[in-house]
Design an enzyme around this catalytic site. Structure first.
Site, PDB file in Angstrom:
ATOM      1  CG  HIS A  64      -1.560  46.234  19.851  1.00 14.72           C
ATOM      2  ND1 HIS A  64      -2.714  46.275  20.075  1.00 14.72           N
ATOM      3  CD2 HIS A  64      -1.004  45.819  21.098  1.00 14.72           C
ATOM      4  CE1 HIS A  64      -3.192  45.896  21.233  1.00 14.72           C
ATOM      5  NE2 HIS A  64      -1.985  45.668  21.943  1.00 14.72           N
ATOM      6  CG  ASP A  66       0.347  43.204  24.610  1.00 14.57           C
ATOM      7  OD1 ASP A  66      -0.283  44.157  23.787  1.00 14.57           O
ATOM      8  OD2 ASP A  66      -0.263  42.787  25.387  1.00 14.57           O
ATOM      9  CG  HIS A 121      -3.565  41.797  21.157  1.00 16.86           C
ATOM     10  ND1 HIS A 121      -2.119  41.257  21.207  1.00 16.86           N
ATOM     11  CD2 HIS A 121      -3.828  42.374  21.902  1.00 16.86           C
ATOM     12  CE1 HIS A 121      -1.830  41.995  22.145  1.00 16.86           C
ATOM     13  NE2 HIS A 121      -2.568  42.790  22.717  1.00 16.86           N
ATOM     14  NE  ARG A 131     -13.482  43.418  25.671  1.00 20.58           N
ATOM     15  CZ  ARG A 131     -12.144  43.577  25.844  1.00 20.58           C
ATOM     16  NH1 ARG A 131     -11.730  44.856  25.575  1.00 20.58           N
ATOM     17  NH2 ARG A 131     -11.313  42.591  26.119  1.00 20.58           N
TER      18      ARG A 131
HETATM   19  O1  LIG Z   1      -8.511  45.623  26.489  1.00 21.34           O
HETATM   20  C1  LIG Z   1      -8.035  44.633  25.928  1.00 21.34           C
HETATM   21  O2  LIG Z   1      -8.714  43.550  25.965  1.00 21.34           O
HETATM   22  C2  LIG Z   1      -6.662  44.354  25.409  1.00 21.34           C
HETATM   23  C3  LIG Z   1      -5.894  45.601  25.529  1.00 21.34           C
HETATM   24  C4  LIG Z   1      -4.523  45.502  24.799  1.00 21.34           C
HETATM   25  O3  LIG Z   1      -4.478  44.878  23.825  1.00 21.34           O
HETATM   26  C5  LIG Z   1      -3.442  46.361  25.144  1.00 21.34           C
HETATM   27  O4  LIG Z   1      -3.540  47.524  26.074  1.00 21.34           O
HETATM   28  O5  LIG Z   1      -2.236  46.134  24.873  1.00 21.34           O
HETATM   29 FE   LIG Z   2      -2.241  44.520  23.622  1.00 22.97          FE
END
Ligand SMILES: O=C(O)CCC(=O)C(=O)O
Ligand SMILES: [Fe+2]
Length: 185
Positions: A64, A66, A121, A131
């Site tokens: 996706h 952001d 990403h 994680r």
């Molecule tokens: O957990 C992560 O490193 C990324 C989370 C992410 O991409 C998001 O919440 O938009």
């Molecule tokens: Fe994200």
């Protein structure tokens, strides 16, 4: 309480970065403080449990971009998982202790007329370790017009409504291309 404190520091970092980006682009924003509105800032904490069959459980988060102006991630010091699409290839963002990751969001891409790209990403599940990541997102004021030459003027409210509509109707976010000039919304 601690997260609110963290959010305050991150909003200061986001403001400084945004002002530098605006300056570097020579943008003449009438309301720079509304294009990045601290009141919209929010912090999310993610925990991605490990899974021994991680190749078959899907993604922690699917690919996706952001919708934010900027997103600032503090990812786990040890456990990798975040991948970004670079030159059509997925690249792992290696964890570096005490280092923040700055992600350009869709709103910054539009404001910059595509000079800064909102990168695709995703997050992979690790097969032995969980994680944790802490993510700060900041958006424009809902009603401020995002104006640029590549995109029709739109507000973040309109963008979000379109994203929600697309997800409902097609199952995925279409994103900025919906607002490109010469395209029907
Ligand atoms: O957990 C992560 O490193 C990324 C989370 C992410 O991409 C998001 O919440 O938009
Ligand atoms: Fe994200």
């Amino acid at each position: 309480m601690l997260l609110a404190e963290y959010g305050k520091h991150l909003s200061r970092i986001a403001r400084t970065l945004f002002e530098l980006l605006v300056k570097s682009l020579n943008l003449n924003l009438l309301e720079p403080s509304s294009h990045l509105d601290e009141n919209t800032g929010n912090v999310r904490v993610y925990r991605y449990p490990s899974c021994s069959d991680s190749n078959n459980v899907g993604w922690g988060i699917n690919e996706h971009t952001d919708s934010s102006v900027l997103s600032i991630l503090s990812q786990d010091d040890q456990v990798s998982g975040l991948e970004v699409l670079k030159d059509h290839k997925w690249v792992t963002v290696k964890p570096i202790p005490n280092t923040l990751i700055i992600n350009i969001g869709d709103m910054m891409q539009a404001l910059s007329d595509d000079i800064y790209k909102s990168v695709f990403h995703r997050v992979k599940i690790n097969n032995t370790k969980e994680r944790i990541s802490i993510c700060y997102f900041v958006f424009p004021n809902e009603d401020v017009k995002i104006e640029s030459s590549k995109y029709k003027p739109f507000t973040y409210n309109e963008f979000r409504a379109q994203v929600q509509k697309d997800i409902k109707e097609t199952g995925h976010k279409v994103g900025l291309s919906r607002f490109q000039r010469n395209q029907d919304i």
